[in-house]
Design an enzyme around this catalytic site. Structure first.
Site, PDB file in Angstrom:
ATOM      1  N   LYS A   1      63.402  81.501  19.923  1.00  0.00           N
ATOM      2  CA  LYS A   1      63.132  82.932  20.112  1.00  0.00           C
ATOM      3  C   LYS A   1      64.424  83.643  20.493  1.00  0.00           C
ATOM      4  O   LYS A   1      65.208  83.122  21.301  1.00  0.00           O
ATOM      5  CB  LYS A   1      62.077  83.089  21.211  1.00  0.00           C
ATOM      6  CG  LYS A   1      61.582  84.506  21.448  1.00  0.00           C
ATOM      7  CD  LYS A   1      60.492  84.519  22.523  1.00  0.00           C
ATOM      8  CE  LYS A   1      59.910  85.886  22.776  1.00  0.00           C
ATOM      9  NZ  LYS A   1      58.853  85.869  23.813  1.00  0.00           N
TER      10      LYS A   1
ATOM     11  N   SER B   1      52.921  85.482  25.946  1.00  0.00           N
ATOM     12  CA  SER B   1      53.708  85.529  24.716  1.00  0.00           C
ATOM     13  C   SER B   1      53.938  84.204  23.999  1.00  0.00           C
ATOM     14  O   SER B   1      54.455  84.215  22.886  1.00  0.00           O
ATOM     15  CB  SER B   1      55.057  86.180  24.994  1.00  0.00           C
ATOM     16  OG  SER B   1      54.878  87.564  25.063  1.00  0.00           O
TER      17      SER B   1
ATOM     18  N   SER C   1      54.735  88.137  22.361  1.00  0.00           N
ATOM     19  CA  SER C   1      55.968  88.560  21.726  1.00  0.00           C
ATOM     20  C   SER C   1      56.677  87.460  20.937  1.00  0.00           C
ATOM     21  O   SER C   1      57.546  87.769  20.125  1.00  0.00           O
ATOM     22  CB  SER C   1      56.923  89.111  22.776  1.00  0.00           C
ATOM     23  OG  SER C   1      57.244  88.129  23.739  1.00  0.00           O
TER      24      SER C   1
HETATM   25  N1  GLN Z   1      52.013  91.136  25.924  1.00  0.00           N
HETATM   26  C1  GLN Z   1      52.474  91.026  27.267  1.00  0.00           C
HETATM   27  C2  GLN Z   1      53.430  92.154  27.579  1.00  0.00           C
HETATM   28  O1  GLN Z   1      53.662  92.935  26.746  1.00  0.00           O
HETATM   29  C3  GLN Z   1      53.094  89.694  27.501  1.00  0.00           C
HETATM   30  C4  GLN Z   1      54.426  89.572  26.905  1.00  0.00           C
HETATM   31  C5  GLN Z   1      55.118  88.294  27.239  1.00  0.00           C
HETATM   32  O2  GLN Z   1      54.491  87.320  27.656  1.00  0.00           O
HETATM   33  N2  GLN Z   1      56.435  88.308  27.087  1.00  0.00           N
HETATM   34  O3  GLN Z   1      53.939  92.262  28.639  1.00  0.00           O
END
Ligand code: GLN
Length: 505
Positions: free
Chosen positions: A78, A189, A165
């Site tokens: 990532k 994410s 994400s």
């Molecule tokens: N969707 C969640 C957020 O927007 C989690 C994102 C993540 O785990 N990086 O904060």
């Protein structure tokens, strides 16, 4: 060579026994990437030449008698996890220089001076980094639509999001480009995109995997972890990346068990707790069926399924969306166009304030700006006690509630998401709807617990099958037992019976 790119352990075995070379496997993975990428856009950059060179080094190590744990395994990372200059390739023809961007314009041109510990451990174990994967900017989002570099598509249905994400990392594994990728999980994410792409995603206990070299979103919640084609490969990856790192003050000294070894075992006597929220009427009906069927499978394996009462879970989303933006607003303050962040050009007569304002306005996307505003508001004088302090108290109560539930149950089970992957553009106009994607995942981060998402079944949309994920949550540092239950479930559940629409052969 008929080696499947979806099975890291077979690749390692073949490379160790020299039935296949790391170079051959890498070549195959790069070709697979070339086949699926035009339709998915999972990668922000590829390291073709570097990967082949790294593969030759692994082949030389094997030739010299070494048996690296991930010899020749292609992996994707990532793009909020730093790779140092020796791994970079500038100019890949897609307007992206091969550096760490975290999906943000503000980090364009940034060159990380070092490699993140988790990535370095993969590389040292003989894994071959194919490229960096797309993500929501700074990890803020659940669909990979908030990337400054375009949307990644779901391999099961390219009109849908892969989740986020870590959407690029999940899509790359689901499409058969590599068996393992690294993601990061602040509120879901790793698990949510794994669920939407039909692969396994593990968010380790906070402190289990070093965060050194992970671009910070919300530091008290962020964890690096594996996304993999199957549970055993997730276990293999976790064993390599877990463990203490002097470079991360929050990294735990807890010994790292042999996670693959612990996959063997039984579920007999295991008590699985199901909170009432897991059966919310707001869930997709096909997901409800798949979840009940999964519990049935677990019972068949000898587990006892009981209801657990966790009213605090109702407040997880609200607390998370105060605390995560608060930490983000503070972490992102460093991008001012001076020390960090692309510097905006100034006109005559403009000063330092204009530089900050211009650089941040141009560099950050809308969702990141929204989070900075939410977080700054929650931390500001007069509101701090009302928002930040209250959310912190909720966090403590949530941790206690999980602690109590996990004192009687070995594992807590919920769906990973409320429904299958949604259409691209389906939730971008409604941030709250997007935040509710995380209803089952954020509580785990607030409590610092480990959790895994494992494919549990399928929903159908427009005659296309879409995967659904089962989330299993455990007590701190109980990844081994979580993975064991997940592996038994995976075996008992059997193959999903479908493959994604976009998949390298
Ligand atoms: N969707 C969640 C957020 O927007 C989690 C994102 C993540 O785990 N990086 O904060």
């Amino acid at each position: 060579m008929t080696l499947a790119l979806s099975d890291a352990r077979s690749i390692v075995h073949a490379v160790h026994t020299q039935e296949a070379s790391a170079r051959e496997v890498t070549g195959k993975a790069l070709r697979a990437m070339g086949t699926v990428e035009p339709r998915l856009r999972a990668f922000l950059c590829a390291f073709e030449a570097e990967a082949l060179r790294a593969a030759d080094l692994v082949d030389a190590r094997v030739e010299a008698g070494e048996r690296p744990a991930l010899a020749g395994v292609p992996v994707a990372i990532k793009d909020n996890i730093c790779l140092g200059p020796d791994l970079m390739k500038v100019g890949d023809g897609r307007g992206y220089g091969g550096a760490t961007t975290a999906g943000s314009r503000i980090l364009r041109g940034y060159r990380s001076p070092f490699t993140a510990t988790a990535a370095q451990r993969l590389i040292d174990a003989g894994a071959i980094v194919l490229g960096k994967t797309n993500l929501d900017e700074f990890g803020m989002g659940s669909s990979t639509e908030h990337s400054a570099f375009g949307v990644t598509r779901n391999p099961w249905d390219t009109s849908r999001v892969p989740g986020g994400s870590s959407g690029g990392s999940a899509a790359a594994v689901a499409a058969g480009v590599c068996p393992i990728s690294l993601g990061s999980d602040t509120g879901g994410s790793i698990r949510q995109p794994a669920a939407h792409c039909g692969v396994v995603g593990l968010k380790p206990t906070y402190g289990r995997v070093s965060r050194l070299g992970l671009v910070a979103y919300a530091s008290s919640l962020d964890q690096v972890g594996p996304i993999a084609a199957n549970v055993a490969d997730a276990a293999l990856c976790l064993r390599v990346i877990a463990g203490h790192d002097a470079g991360d003050a929050t990294s735990a000294r807890e010994p790292v068990p042999d996670y693959e070894e612990s996959l063997r075992g039984a579920c007999d006597g295991l008590v699985i707790g199901v909170p009432g929220q897991a059966r919310s009427s707001a869930n997709d009906p096909e997901l409800t069926d798949a979840f009940e069927a999964s519990l049935h499978v677990l019972r068949g394996l000898g587990a006892e399924v009981v209801s657990v009462d966790m009213p605090m879970l109702d407040h997880a989303i609200a607390a998370y969306y105060v605390l995560a933006p608060a930490e983000a607003s503070s972490n992102l303050a460093r991008y001012d166009g001076v020390r960090y962040g692309q510097r905006a050009g100034l006109s005559a007569g403009e000063g330092l304030r204009d530089l900050y304002e211009r650089s941040r306005s141009e560099g950050f996307g809308d969702e990141v700006k929204r989070r900075i505003m939410l977080g700054t508001y929650a931390l500001s004088g007069g509101y701090y006690d009302h928002y930040y302090a209250t959310a912190t108290r909720v966090r403590g109560l949530l941790r206690d509630a999980f602690g109590r539930a996990l004192a009687t149950c070995g594992v807590i089970a919920t769906p990973a998401t409320p429904g299958p992957a949604f259409p691209i553009g389906g939730k971008t106009a409604d941030p709250l709807a997007m935040y509710l994607e995380d209803v089952y995942t954020v509580g785990v981060n607030l409590a610092g617990l480990p959790a895994v998402s494992v494919p549990m079944g399928m929903a159908r949309r427009d005659a296309k099958p879409l995967p659904l994920g089962l989330q299993l949550i455990g007590a701190p540092f109980q990844e081994a037992s979580l993975l064991r239950v997940a592996a038994m479930f995976e075996r008992a559940r059997g193959p999903l019976g479908h493959g994604p629409e976009v998949r390298a052969t």
